[in-house]
Design a protein around this motif. Structure first.
Motif, PDB file in Angstrom:
ATOM      1  N   ALA A 149       0.840  -1.200   0.000  1.00  0.00           N
ATOM      2  CA  ALA A 149       0.000   0.000   0.000  1.00  0.00           C
ATOM      3  C   ALA A 149       0.874   1.248   0.000  1.00  0.00           C
ATOM      4  O   ALA A 149       1.909   1.308   0.660  1.00  0.00           O
ATOM      5  CB  ALA A 149      -0.911  -0.004   1.216  1.00  0.00           C
ATOM      6  N   ASP A 150       0.462   2.245  -0.728  1.00  0.00           N
ATOM      7  CA  ASP A 150       1.224   3.480  -0.868  1.00  0.00           C
ATOM      8  C   ASP A 150       0.613   4.570   0.010  1.00  0.00           C
ATOM      9  O   ASP A 150      -0.491   5.052  -0.277  1.00  0.00           O
ATOM     10  CB  ASP A 150       1.215   3.930  -2.329  1.00  0.00           C
ATOM     11  CG  ASP A 150       2.056   5.181  -2.553  1.00  0.00           C
ATOM     12  OD1 ASP A 150       2.749   5.606  -1.597  1.00  0.00           O
ATOM     13  OD2 ASP A 150       2.028   5.715  -3.670  1.00  0.00           O
ATOM     14  N   ARG A 162      -0.765   7.839  -1.599  1.00  0.00           N
ATOM     15  CA  ARG A 162      -1.865   7.822  -2.559  1.00  0.00           C
ATOM     16  C   ARG A 162      -2.861   8.924  -2.230  1.00  0.00           C
ATOM     17  O   ARG A 162      -3.252   9.104  -1.080  1.00  0.00           O
ATOM     18  CB  ARG A 162      -2.570   6.453  -2.529  1.00  0.00           C
ATOM     19  CG  ARG A 162      -3.717   6.339  -3.533  1.00  0.00           C
ATOM     20  CD  ARG A 162      -4.116   4.898  -3.718  1.00  0.00           C
ATOM     21  NE  ARG A 162      -4.675   4.307  -2.518  1.00  0.00           N
ATOM     22  CZ  ARG A 162      -5.970   4.320  -2.219  1.00  0.00           C
ATOM     23  NH1 ARG A 162      -6.832   4.911  -3.017  1.00  0.00           N
ATOM     24  NH2 ARG A 162      -6.415   3.738  -1.117  1.00  0.00           N
ATOM     25  N   ARG A 204      -4.152  12.569   1.688  1.00  0.00           N
ATOM     26  CA  ARG A 204      -3.443  11.371   1.244  1.00  0.00           C
ATOM     27  C   ARG A 204      -3.686  10.257   2.256  1.00  0.00           C
ATOM     28  O   ARG A 204      -3.938  10.512   3.429  1.00  0.00           O
ATOM     29  CB  ARG A 204      -1.946  11.649   1.072  1.00  0.00           C
ATOM     30  CG  ARG A 204      -1.645  12.672  -0.020  1.00  0.00           C
ATOM     31  CD  ARG A 204      -0.166  12.897  -0.211  1.00  0.00           C
ATOM     32  NE  ARG A 204       0.095  13.927  -1.198  1.00  0.00           N
ATOM     33  CZ  ARG A 204       0.198  13.697  -2.508  1.00  0.00           C
ATOM     34  NH1 ARG A 204       0.083  12.459  -2.962  1.00  0.00           N
ATOM     35  NH2 ARG A 204       0.428  14.674  -3.348  1.00  0.00           N
ATOM     36  N   GLN A 223       3.610  10.161   5.029  1.00  0.00           N
ATOM     37  CA  GLN A 223       3.478   9.707   3.650  1.00  0.00           C
ATOM     38  C   GLN A 223       4.664   8.852   3.215  1.00  0.00           C
ATOM     39  O   GLN A 223       4.719   8.418   2.063  1.00  0.00           O
ATOM     40  CB  GLN A 223       3.357  10.916   2.719  1.00  0.00           C
ATOM     41  CG  GLN A 223       2.136  11.758   2.994  1.00  0.00           C
ATOM     42  CD  GLN A 223       2.125  13.029   2.164  1.00  0.00           C
ATOM     43  OE1 GLN A 223       2.048  12.992   0.937  1.00  0.00           O
ATOM     44  NE2 GLN A 223       2.195  14.178   2.840  1.00  0.00           N
TER      45      GLN A 223
END
Length: 347
Positions: free
Chosen positions: A197-198, A201, A208, A281
């Motif tokens: 998972a980013d 995103r 985000r 992030q």
């Protein structure tokens, strides 16, 4: 699946080593097993808490964590059965206090906890929105959270606080349940990050995914610090021997360093890292904080349980560590397998 196999293999090897230590020092088994089992049940119970919160509030943060939160919920009832089935007799005998005096009631409540976990976990899984919300299950979020708060208050009093016959704290169940919530959220975030998972995103014009995860993890960790310190401050300022003795037992000998470790792992690290939007992030920074919080909750569980058994052999700490690795590896292996059967995490 590769991670699940590695975790399960490490768990089996550690379990074999733990069996040798337990055979050599059998008196160390009861506290070490209790410590390991409650360390493993934390992420499962915490997963249930955040699944119920998501049922109540919704949000992209929960949809991205869905495979891992639901796998923890699926494991919770079986984890509780393993604890209650293996430890109810030592629980009755420990300290000759509340549990021994109310042994029958403890056993009946233990059965009730198991029935409740099977019921509410099943409903929580069914109520999670897939294509749309399942009709008739909108009550699961609010009613489930209230029920979990009430029943875990009794559970913590029966199986943890009740082992010390001369100590009573109405804040203890809140401290314990908040810690389980932190462990469940940290495990789900760590699993999602390792699965690809980013956290960078984009969810909206200025949001985000990692910002939501990091903020939620920061809030949970800081709330645990608040309730834990508030309990300590109230008990210590009251200066009643039967209450301060609980802390004195855990601040003496080789345990005095552990509260400092909790301050570093559970307060300082999240405070420094998760106040930064850039760090929230960053996959590595967020995964590091989640792993530190999981480790801190394991240490806190040991701090709660092992000092209750002052006559336990010195090998208890070694056996507890081996059992945490063993049961944690087996739990992680099954956790990842169940997560792999759910909908994929959106990278």
């Amino acid at each position: 699946m590769r991670g699940a196999r590695i975790a399960a293999a490490a768990g089996v090897v550690a379990l074999a080593l733990a069996a040798l230590v337990a055979w050599r020092w059998p008196a160390s088994f009861a506290p070490a097993w209790r410590c390991a089992m409650f360390a493993c049940v934390g992420p499962a119970l915490g997963s249930l808490v955040f699944v119920l919160i998501h049922e109540l509030t919704g949000g992209e943060w929960g949809r991205a964590l869905r495979p891992f939160l639901l796998s923890g919920v699926r494991l919770l009832p079986w984890s509780w059965l393993l604890i209650a089935g293996a430890l109810w007799t030592p629980a009755m005998e420990a300290g000759g206090g509340k549990l021994e005096a109310g042994g029958g009631g403890v056993v009946l409540r233990a059965v009730g906890y198991g029935v409740f976990f099977f019921f509410i976990c099943g409903r929580a899984i069914r109520a999670w929105p897939r294509v749309g919300r399942v009709e008739g299950l909108a009550w699961v979020g609010p009613a489930g959270l209230i029920s979990v708060l009430f029943l875990t208050h009794l559970l913590a009093s029966d199986w943890l606080a009740g082992l010390d016959p001369h100590w009573l704290s109405t804040a203890f169940p809140a401290v314990w349940l908040t810690g389980q919530a932190v462990a469940g959220l940290a495990a789900a975030i760590l699993g999602a990050l390792l699965a690809g998972a980013d956290p960078a995103r984009v969810l909206g014009p200025s949001r985000r995914l990692g910002i939501d995860w990091g903020t939620l993890l920061f809030a949970a960790a800081m709330f645990w610090c608040y309730v834990a310190f508030a309990q300590f401050l109230i008990v210590w300022s009251g200066n009643l021997p039967r209450e301060t003795g609980w802390y004195a037992r855990r601040l003496g000998a080789g345990w005095r360093w552990l509260p400092l470790a909790l301050v570093a792992l559970h307060f300082a690290a999240p405070l420094v890292v998760l106040l930064s939007r850039r760090a929230k992030q960053d996959r590595r920074a967020l995964a590091l904080v989640a792993a530190l919080l999981l480790g801190a909750q394991c240490l806190h569980t040991a701090w709660l349980i092992v000092p209750i058994f002052p006559e336990a052999p010195a090998a208890t700490a070694v056996l507890a560590l081996l059992l945490v690795v063993a049961l944690g590896g087996i739990f992680t292996g099954r956790y990842l397998v169940l997560a792999g059967r759910e909908e994929a995490v959106v990278p």
